[in-house]
Design a protein around this motif. Structure first.
Motif, PDB file in Angstrom:
ATOM      1  N   GLN A 389       1.204  -8.813  16.504  1.00 45.90           N
ATOM      2  CA  GLN A 389       0.057  -8.853  15.610  1.00 45.90           C
ATOM      3  C   GLN A 389      -0.029  -7.558  14.794  1.00 45.90           C
ATOM      4  N   ALA A 390       0.303  -6.450  15.440  1.00 47.78           N
ATOM      5  CA  ALA A 390       0.316  -5.171  14.718  1.00 47.78           C
ATOM      6  C   ALA A 390       1.330  -5.209  13.574  1.00 47.78           C
ATOM      7  N   ALA A 391       2.525  -5.758  13.842  1.00 51.35           N
ATOM      8  CA  ALA A 391       3.549  -5.857  12.804  1.00 51.35           C
ATOM      9  C   ALA A 391       3.090  -6.764  11.664  1.00 51.35           C
ATOM     10  N   ASP A 392       2.348  -7.818  11.992  1.00 47.02           N
ATOM     11  CA  ASP A 392       1.841  -8.715  10.955  1.00 47.02           C
ATOM     12  C   ASP A 392       0.819  -8.000  10.064  1.00 47.02           C
ATOM     13  N   HIS A 393      -0.043  -7.199  10.678  1.00 49.03           N
ATOM     14  CA  HIS A 393      -0.997  -6.430   9.885  1.00 49.03           C
ATOM     15  C   HIS A 393      -0.269  -5.427   8.979  1.00 49.03           C
ATOM     16  N   LEU A 394       0.808  -4.845   9.498  1.00 48.77           N
ATOM     17  CA  LEU A 394       1.581  -3.916   8.677  1.00 48.77           C
ATOM     18  C   LEU A 394       2.262  -4.644   7.522  1.00 48.77           C
ATOM     19  N   ARG A 395       2.729  -5.860   7.793  1.00 45.54           N
ATOM     20  CA  ARG A 395       3.313  -6.655   6.703  1.00 45.54           C
ATOM     21  C   ARG A 395       2.286  -6.866   5.584  1.00 45.54           C
ATOM     22  N   GLN A 396       1.062  -7.188   5.962  1.00 44.54           N
ATOM     23  CA  GLN A 396       0.007  -7.358   4.966  1.00 44.54           C
ATOM     24  C   GLN A 396      -0.280  -6.040   4.242  1.00 44.54           C
ATOM     25  N   ALA A 397      -0.189  -4.936   4.974  1.00 40.71           N
ATOM     26  CA  ALA A 397      -0.419  -3.633   4.353  1.00 40.71           C
ATOM     27  C   ALA A 397       0.650  -3.328   3.312  1.00 40.71           C
ATOM     28  N   VAL A 398       1.899  -3.663   3.637  1.00 45.20           N
ATOM     29  CA  VAL A 398       2.987  -3.443   2.685  1.00 45.20           C
ATOM     30  C   VAL A 398       2.789  -4.318   1.449  1.00 45.20           C
ATOM     31  N   GLU A 399       2.352  -5.550   1.654  1.00 48.56           N
ATOM     32  CA  GLU A 399       2.075  -6.426   0.515  1.00 48.56           C
ATOM     33  C   GLU A 399       0.943  -5.870  -0.350  1.00 48.56           C
ATOM     34  N   ALA A 400      -0.055  -5.274   0.297  1.00 48.59           N
ATOM     35  CA  ALA A 400      -1.144  -4.645  -0.454  1.00 48.59           C
ATOM     36  C   ALA A 400      -0.621  -3.479  -1.281  1.00 48.59           C
ATOM     37  N   LEU A 401       0.331  -2.730  -0.735  1.00 46.37           N
ATOM     38  CA  LEU A 401       0.922  -1.616  -1.482  1.00 46.37           C
ATOM     39  C   LEU A 401       1.751  -2.112  -2.661  1.00 46.37           C
ATOM     40  N   GLU A 402       2.430  -3.227  -2.466  1.00 39.31           N
ATOM     41  CA  GLU A 402       3.204  -3.808  -3.565  1.00 39.31           C
ATOM     42  C   GLU A 402       2.288  -4.244  -4.701  1.00 39.31           C
ATOM     43  N   ASP A 403       1.100  -4.674  -4.341  1.00 41.14           N
ATOM     44  CA  ASP A 403       0.131  -5.105  -5.350  1.00 41.14           C
ATOM     45  C   ASP A 403      -0.594  -3.922  -5.976  1.00 41.14           C
ATOM     46  N   THR A 404      -1.036  -2.965  -5.142  1.00 37.90           N
ATOM     47  CA  THR A 404      -1.761  -1.784  -5.619  1.00 37.90           C
ATOM     48  C   THR A 404      -1.229  -0.558  -4.893  1.00 37.90           C
ATOM     49  N   TRP A 405      -0.417   0.220  -5.590  1.00 43.20           N
ATOM     50  CA  TRP A 405       0.205   1.383  -4.961  1.00 43.20           C
ATOM     51  C   TRP A 405      -0.832   2.459  -4.658  1.00 43.20           C
ATOM     52  N   TYR A 406      -0.677   3.088  -3.475  1.00 44.43           N
ATOM     53  CA  TYR A 406      -1.603   4.138  -3.058  1.00 44.43           C
ATOM     54  C   TYR A 406      -0.862   5.048  -2.090  1.00 44.43           C
ATOM     55  N   VAL A 407      -0.692   6.302  -2.452  1.00 38.16           N
ATOM     56  CA  VAL A 407       0.089   7.226  -1.638  1.00 38.16           C
ATOM     57  C   VAL A 407      -0.485   7.352  -0.228  1.00 38.16           C
ATOM     58  N   VAL A 408      -1.810   7.476  -0.119  1.00 38.68           N
ATOM     59  CA  VAL A 408      -2.430   7.613   1.201  1.00 38.68           C
ATOM     60  C   VAL A 408      -2.153   6.371   2.051  1.00 38.68           C
ATOM     61  N   GLY A 409      -2.214   5.184   1.439  1.00 36.80           N
ATOM     62  CA  GLY A 409      -1.908   3.953   2.160  1.00 36.80           C
ATOM     63  C   GLY A 409      -0.464   3.912   2.618  1.00 36.80           C
ATOM     64  N   HIS A 410       0.439   4.320   1.729  1.00 33.08           N
ATOM     65  CA  HIS A 410       1.862   4.348   2.078  1.00 33.08           C
ATOM     66  C   HIS A 410       2.106   5.253   3.276  1.00 33.08           C
ATOM     67  N   ASP A 411       1.514   6.446   3.263  1.00 35.28           N
ATOM     68  CA  ASP A 411       1.729   7.393   4.355  1.00 35.28           C
ATOM     69  C   ASP A 411       1.149   6.863   5.666  1.00 35.28           C
ATOM     70  N   ARG A 412       0.007   6.167   5.583  1.00 35.12           N
ATOM     71  CA  ARG A 412      -0.612   5.617   6.786  1.00 35.12           C
ATOM     72  C   ARG A 412       0.260   4.497   7.358  1.00 35.12           C
ATOM     73  N   VAL A 413       0.799   3.628   6.504  1.00 30.14           N
ATOM     74  CA  VAL A 413       1.674   2.543   6.962  1.00 30.14           C
ATOM     75  C   VAL A 413       2.935   3.123   7.605  1.00 30.14           C
ATOM     76  N   ARG A 414       3.514   4.111   6.962  1.00 31.11           N
ATOM     77  CA  ARG A 414       4.747   4.706   7.488  1.00 31.11           C
ATOM     78  C   ARG A 414       4.516   5.315   8.867  1.00 31.11           C
ATOM     79  N   ARG A 415       3.380   5.997   9.039  1.00 33.09           N
ATOM     80  CA  ARG A 415       3.083   6.629  10.328  1.00 33.09           C
ATOM     81  C   ARG A 415       2.875   5.578  11.419  1.00 33.09           C
ATOM     82  N   THR A 416       2.140   4.517  11.091  1.00 32.11           N
ATOM     83  CA  THR A 416       1.903   3.460  12.082  1.00 32.11           C
ATOM     84  C   THR A 416       3.197   2.734  12.423  1.00 32.11           C
ATOM     85  N   LEU A 417       4.008   2.459  11.414  1.00 36.02           N
ATOM     86  CA  LEU A 417       5.281   1.775  11.629  1.00 36.02           C
ATOM     87  C   LEU A 417       6.183   2.587  12.537  1.00 36.02           C
ATOM     88  N   GLY A 418       6.170   3.914  12.373  1.00 31.14           N
ATOM     89  CA  GLY A 418       7.014   4.771  13.199  1.00 31.14           C
ATOM     90  C   GLY A 418       6.627   4.769  14.659  1.00 31.14           C
TER      91      GLY A 418
END
Length: 446
Positions: A389-418
């Motif tokens: 479920q966590a990976a699915d939420h991250l997938r949605q987060a990546v899709e949100a970044l593809e739609d609206t880029w945001y550096v803070v969002g990108h860094d948060r996704v990368r940290r959680t993914l790691g």
């Protein structure tokens, strides 16, 4: 002027005190300490005396003025400690230094003749021209006259429009447009006549610099540029005397050291923000200040402190009062987002997931950028119990970044993914994130 006010209010002194987060009593104590160090007699200085200096009921005696200059590290002219006659008799060296600064700007930045002449006028060098003939100065300024009320309002309307575009425009483009408008505003501010026109220009210029700083920090990952712009915004708030705006600028400035883990510097700026808030801010503004404090405490590893601020934000947001029209970056859903991040930091994953879901459900029309942040935090909250479920939420987060880029969002996704276990799904998300970083991350254009 009220009968008990013998002098104009000293906004300059009040602003310098508030910028440091000092109360009347704290400044009083600093003056007493300086007097004791100089073996001078304490003659009954009180916090009320300091208050009366700022309201114009009293004028600081020379024995206090010299210590104020030392304590604040600023000349008397910048602390409102000189009378009009004393200002007119400032040392020639001050004027010479200002002319030298302007000449250096010509060499380094290529400012034009008009801007140079305005600068000279600002330090009084061109004042005699006004006495010799009212039309000479406008002629010297390439035929352009000082800003009037209509021009000031037009400038402010553009700031409103750029702030609205921030949520949907490419970061580099909105930064460039806003930065150009900030420069124009600070130029207009130097020549705006005292009174309502100058206040309108100063308030709009401060908001423009704030918008430029937000784009530089949150979208372009340029903290040094952002810090300079927040300082520019702060100087403009001093000209308009807008306490809610000053508090907001200071809290934004606190993000810069706060994100870097420099707690002392960040909390010093927040102390000043809360000091301004005592002069009247609405419930949303005060709640947002506590949310900023909570995020900085979380980033500095202080979960109890960050939850304490969230508790205060929850209580404050239901209060009464008016918030400024430009407070478009905070709403009740954003509070839930801050609360979710704080609960996550404190290890309360169930509470974090609850508040983050509320934030996602009620995110307003300007929430596109924040969506990736909230989804990344929700993924982190679900990870201990359900990795899929966590990976699915991250997938949605990546899709949100593809739609609206945001550096803070990108860094948060990368940290959680790691922090998630490696697998086919997470590796695929990692590849998409790398590609996003390569194609979407904008670069600051000077």
């Amino acid at each position: 002027m009220p009968a008990n006010r013998r002098h104009p209010p000293n906004r300059q002194l009040a602003w310098e005190r508030l910028q440091r987060g000092w109360s009347y009593e704290e400044l009083c104590e600093r003056i007493r300490a300086a007097m004791n160090a100089a073996a001078e007699t304490d003659t009954g200085l009180t916090a009320n005396t300091v208050r009366r200096w700022e309201t114009g009921e009293r004028w600081p005696d020379p024995r206090y003025r010299k210590h104020l200059v030392t304590i604040f590290g600023k000349p008397a002219s910048e602390l409102g400690l000189l009378t009009p006659d004393e200002l007119a008799m400032r040392p020639v060296a001050e004027v010479v230094n200002e002319i030298r600064r302007l000449l250096n700007m010509i060499a380094a930045e290529g400012i034009d003749r008009s801007t140079f002449l305005r600068g000279l006028f600002g330090v009084g060098v061109l004042a005699p021209l006004l006495n010799e003939g009212g039309d000479r100065l406008p002629a010297l300024l390439d035929g352009r006259r000082g800003v009037d009320a209509e021009s000031a309002e037009a400038f402010a309307r553009v700031v409103d429009q750029q702030a609205a575009l921030y949520w949907t425009s490419p970061a580099t483009e909105i930064f460039e447009a806003s930065m150009a408008h900030t420069r124009l505003g600070m130029s207009l501010l130097r020549t705006a006549p005292a009174g309502p026109v100058k206040q309108t220009v100063a308030e709009a210029a401060a908001r423009s610099a704030l918008l430029s700083g937000r784009a530089a920090f949150f979208d372009l990952d340029e903290p040094v540029t952002a810090a300079r712009l927040f300082q520019t915004a702060l100087s403009a708030t001093k000209e308009c005397g807008d306490h809610p705006l000053a508090a907001t600028v200071l809290a934004h400035a606190a993000f810069v050291p706060g994100f870097a883990g420099h707690r002392s510097a960040a909390m010093g700026l927040l102390d000043a923000a809360f000091a301004h808030a005592w002069h009247g801010v609405g419930p949303l503004t005060r709640a947002w200040l506590h949310c900023v404090a909570s995020e900085i405490a979380a980033r500095c590893g202080e979960p109890k402190e960050c939850m304490r601020h969230i508790d205060r934000a929850d209580r404050t947001v239901e209060g009464t009062g008016d918030d400024p029209h430009w407070l478009d970056f905070f709403e009740r859903a954003r509070l839930d987002g801050f609360a979710g991040y704080s609960a996550l930091t404190a290890g309360n994953h169930a509470e974090a997931a609850h508040r983050l879901r509320l934030a996602l459900e009620h995110l307003g029309p300007n929430g596109g950028k924040q969506r990736s942040v909230l989804l990344a935090d929700l993924a982190a909250a679900k990870a201990p119990a359900d990795v899929d479920q966590a990976a699915d939420h991250l997938r949605q987060a990546v899709e949100a970044l593809e739609d609206t880029w945001y550096v803070v969002g990108h860094d948060r996704v990368r940290r959680t993914l790691g922090a998630l276990p490696r697998g086919a799904a997470t590796e695929a998300l990692g590849e998409r994130l790398v590609e996003l970083d390569r194609t979407k991350r904008p670069e600051l254009i000077p």
